[in-house]
Scaffold this motif. Structure first.
Motif, PDB file in Angstrom:
ATOM      1  N   VAL A 501       0.830  -1.198   0.000  1.00 48.16           N
ATOM      2  CA  VAL A 501       0.000   0.000   0.000  1.00 48.16           C
ATOM      3  C   VAL A 501       0.871   1.257   0.000  1.00 48.16           C
ATOM      4  O   VAL A 501       0.570   2.233  -0.689  1.00 48.16           O
ATOM      5  N   LEU A 502       1.948   1.224   0.757  1.00 48.56           N
ATOM      6  CA  LEU A 502       2.841   2.388   0.834  1.00 48.56           C
ATOM      7  C   LEU A 502       3.557   2.668  -0.475  1.00 48.56           C
ATOM      8  O   LEU A 502       3.712   3.818  -0.885  1.00 48.56           O
ATOM      9  N   CYS A 503       3.996   1.616  -1.150  1.00 46.36           N
ATOM     10  CA  CYS A 503       4.853   1.772  -2.324  1.00 46.36           C
ATOM     11  C   CYS A 503       4.054   1.533  -3.615  1.00 46.36           C
ATOM     12  O   CYS A 503       3.685   0.393  -3.909  1.00 46.36           O
ATOM     13  N   PRO A 504       3.798   2.573  -4.405  1.00 45.25           N
ATOM     14  CA  PRO A 504       3.014   2.409  -5.635  1.00 45.25           C
ATOM     15  C   PRO A 504       3.737   1.602  -6.704  1.00 45.25           C
ATOM     16  O   PRO A 504       3.114   1.193  -7.683  1.00 45.25           O
ATOM     17  N   LEU A 505       5.030   1.360  -6.515  1.00 43.93           N
ATOM     18  CA  LEU A 505       5.798   0.580  -7.485  1.00 43.93           C
ATOM     19  C   LEU A 505       5.785  -0.914  -7.164  1.00 43.93           C
ATOM     20  O   LEU A 505       6.183  -1.732  -7.990  1.00 43.93           O
TER      21      LEU A 505
END
Length: 616
Positions: A501-505
């Motif tokens: 969820v934190l990292c869009p990658l």
């Protein structure tokens, strides 16, 4: 619930007789010019096709409880074939279309399947290649008529098309018009209805034996809790070889709502505005991709747009949390006026566009198969697309727990279906007993005895907590929990979910640390998101080159730092390695339901793990 019919075939006949002229199914027909055309079946039309398939199977000599396998992607023909199999009294063996020839042959042989319903030439080729290993396989019925041509070496009549099977069935019914109804009437609840082979994270798959009355129970349970409503239009793309997809068929035939069926994952975004569904079931990865896709699009639009999105996301989460908390305390969901005002502004700027992307009419989504992070759940609730998390296993016919529309509690998997017993063992393991629990693993009494007690309690292998008012929270898989060399327990699934969820990658994270002094991680990035980021940041090259670029490593490191700020000291990720490609089903790193096969990934990338834990 106690007086339910003994099989879902009974439910199907009741539905056809009760609402023959109502729309039952929508399905796409590819168009050479423009978007696909969507056609429909009424319940009467679906019933006519199902009866013909059932009678055709009888004409081939298939008898009650004998196995008929289906190897196909999700399409309306899968649904009709499945009901045809069950109305013939037979049992459906499910096979993922991605399954290779070796494992397909294993499933067909282990199940003793007499007939295979194959989608196309690709699926037919798998069993042609292994026909010597399949002496029980008497016929292959091919859905795509053009692919049903016999080949040299095929026994006479071994291959026929689904259309030809239905024609045989129609002729059979001319002579025996009550054959299908009589067969259904004779079905008992304890007869075998389905063999679903668990994709498993290690070893050969196991065939889970589910009875006829398991599916009628599931149909009644889904209706009882209003998981789906009669006026709903449900969009179904999930693999029907998986129990999550399969249970939705039982629910639909009992409730009677419309089911729009298309398993092409790449068509979801295109189809949603066309179908305009009111309900959809999915796995967490879909919701993660939607969220990360919206975030990436906002970021690409410039600093101002991204600030608006991040502000709106925070408002959505705060709004949903406050509303949920007040509902628990007072029985009524309310928020302060200032927060309500911010929410209205965020709705105009951001949320309305997200709802439009879902078709504009979505009332509820159900998420299952893996854990959904609470942050993501609160976001979608606040954005006006409630995601109702549920829980179940193949061995419990999928729908064991689910949140209700009127009392969704984010962070939990909801309450048990009526008729299901639950208790928490001394070590925290969730135990279940009830009509949805399997009879056992096909031909494996040894494995059955490991998870199913003599008095019917099923050991799920999941660790959970049960609230005083019946809401279940799953904390991790029992076998995935590990202890560091310092004696601290770590629940990797929770950490991995937070990071995605934190990292869009991010596509996948695998937390390592069993018996080690500290935790590390293997991280796979989502290729489309990564390449868009690379273009914006002028990082040249293909996927592998971008992964190796230090700027990419630094970007991911920033998200790992954000993750660590939310964790206990012993949970924090001290170091990580980026994987050279995405993890996928084809390489055996994910199950067909997109669960991580930890031993496979760890074995494949042992050299990267060794780098993170160098020998002194």
């Amino acid at each position: 619930m106690e007086n339910r019919p003994p099989s879902v075939a009974h439910l199907f006949l009741e539905r056809v007789e009760t609402t023959p002229d109502r729309e039952a199914y929508r399905y796409p027909v590819p168009s050479s010019s423009g978007p696909d055309d969507w056609h429909t079946y009424t319940w009467a039309e679906a019933g006519s096709r199902v009866f013909a398939i059932a009678a055709g199977l009888m004409d081939l000599g298939v008898r009650p409880e004998e196995r008929v396998a289906v190897a196909s992607s999700t399409r309306v023909d899968w649904v009709l074939a499945d009901f045809g199999i069950m109305c013939a009294g037979a049992a459906t063996t499910t096979v993922y279309p991605q399954t290779d020839a070796e494992e397909t042959a294993f499933i067909l042989a282990d199940s003793g399947s007499r007939v295979l319903v194959a989608e196309n030439a690709e699926q037919l080729a798998k069993v042609r290649e292994r026909r010597a290993e399949l002496p029980d396989l008497a016929h292959v019925v091919v859905i795509e008529s053009a692919d049903a041509a016999p080949a040299e070496g095929d026994p006479e009549g071994w291959v026929l098309s689904l259309a030809e099977l239905a024609e045989r069935g129609a002729r059979y019914l001319e002579g025996k018009p009550d054959a299908v109804k009589d067969t259904v009437s004779a079905l008992r609840g304890d007869q075998l209805a389905t063999l679903i082979y668990t994709s498993g994270t290690t070893g050969r798959p196991k065939g889970v034996r589910l009875r006829q009355d398991t599916w009628s129970y599931m149909g009644y349970g889904i209706e009882r809790i209003d998981m789906m409503l009669p006026d709903d239009v449900q969009y179904l793309w999930l693999p029907l070889a998986h129990v999550f997809g399969k249970v939705l068929l039982a629910g639909q035939v009992k409730v009677g709502h419309v089911l729009a069926v298309d398993g092409r994952v790449d068509k979801i975004i295109e189809n949603l505005p066309m179908v305009q569904p009111t309900a959809m079931c999915a796995v967490p990865r879909i919701f993660e991709r939607v969220y990360n896709g919206v975030a990436a699009k906002a970021k690409a639009g410039g600093g101002a747009k991204y600030k608006i999105f991040t502000w709106a996301a925070g408002v959505a989460q705060e709004y949903a949390k406050v509303a949920q908390d007040t509902r628990r305390r007072t029985g009524r969901a309310t928020v302060p006026p200032a927060l309500a005002l911010k929410h209205r502004i965020a709705d105009r700027l951001v949320f309305a566009k997200i709802r439009a992307a879902f078709g504009g009419r979505m009332k509820a989504c159900v998420s299952g198969s893996a854990a959904l992070t609470p942050e993501l759940g609160f976001f979608f609730v606040g954005a006006g697309i409630p995601v109702l998390e549920g829980y179940g296993l193949t061995e419990s016919a999928a729908a064991s727990f689910v949140n209700r529309r009127e009392s969704n509690r984010v962070g939990t998997v909801g309450k048990a279906l009526p008729g299901l017993e639950v208790r928490i063992a001394d070590d925290g393991e969730v135990l279940l007993r009830g009509p949805g629990i399997m009879d056992g693993y096909h031909g494996r009494p040894d494995l059955t005895a490991e998870v199913l007690t003599e008095d019917g309690w099923f050991h799920t292998g999941d660790i959970g907590e049960l609230s005083d008012d019946g809401y279940l929270t799953i904390t991790d898989r029992k076998k995935d929990l590990f202890k560091t060399s310092l004696g601290k327990y770590v629940a990797p699934t929770e950490i991995e979910g937070r990071f995605k969820v934190l990292c869009p990658l991010a596509s996948q994270m695998l937390v390592i640390g069993a018996g080690r002094k500290f935790c590390s991680a293997l991280i796979a990035l989502d290729e489309p998101a990564l390449m868009n980021w690379a273009k914006e940041n002028e990082v040249p090259g293909d996927y592998a080159q971008v992964i190796a670029d230090q700027r990419t490593v630094q970007a991911v490191e920033g998200y790992v730092d954000q993750l660590n700020a939310t964790l206990q000291r012993w949970q924090t990720i001290k170091t990580f390695r980026l994987l050279p490609r995405e993890l996928d089903v084809e390489h055996g790193e994910l199950t067909p339901s997109l669960k991580l096969k930890r031993p496979v990934v760890e074995g494949e990338y042992q050299h990267l793990i060794d780098e993170m834990y160098p020998t002194p």
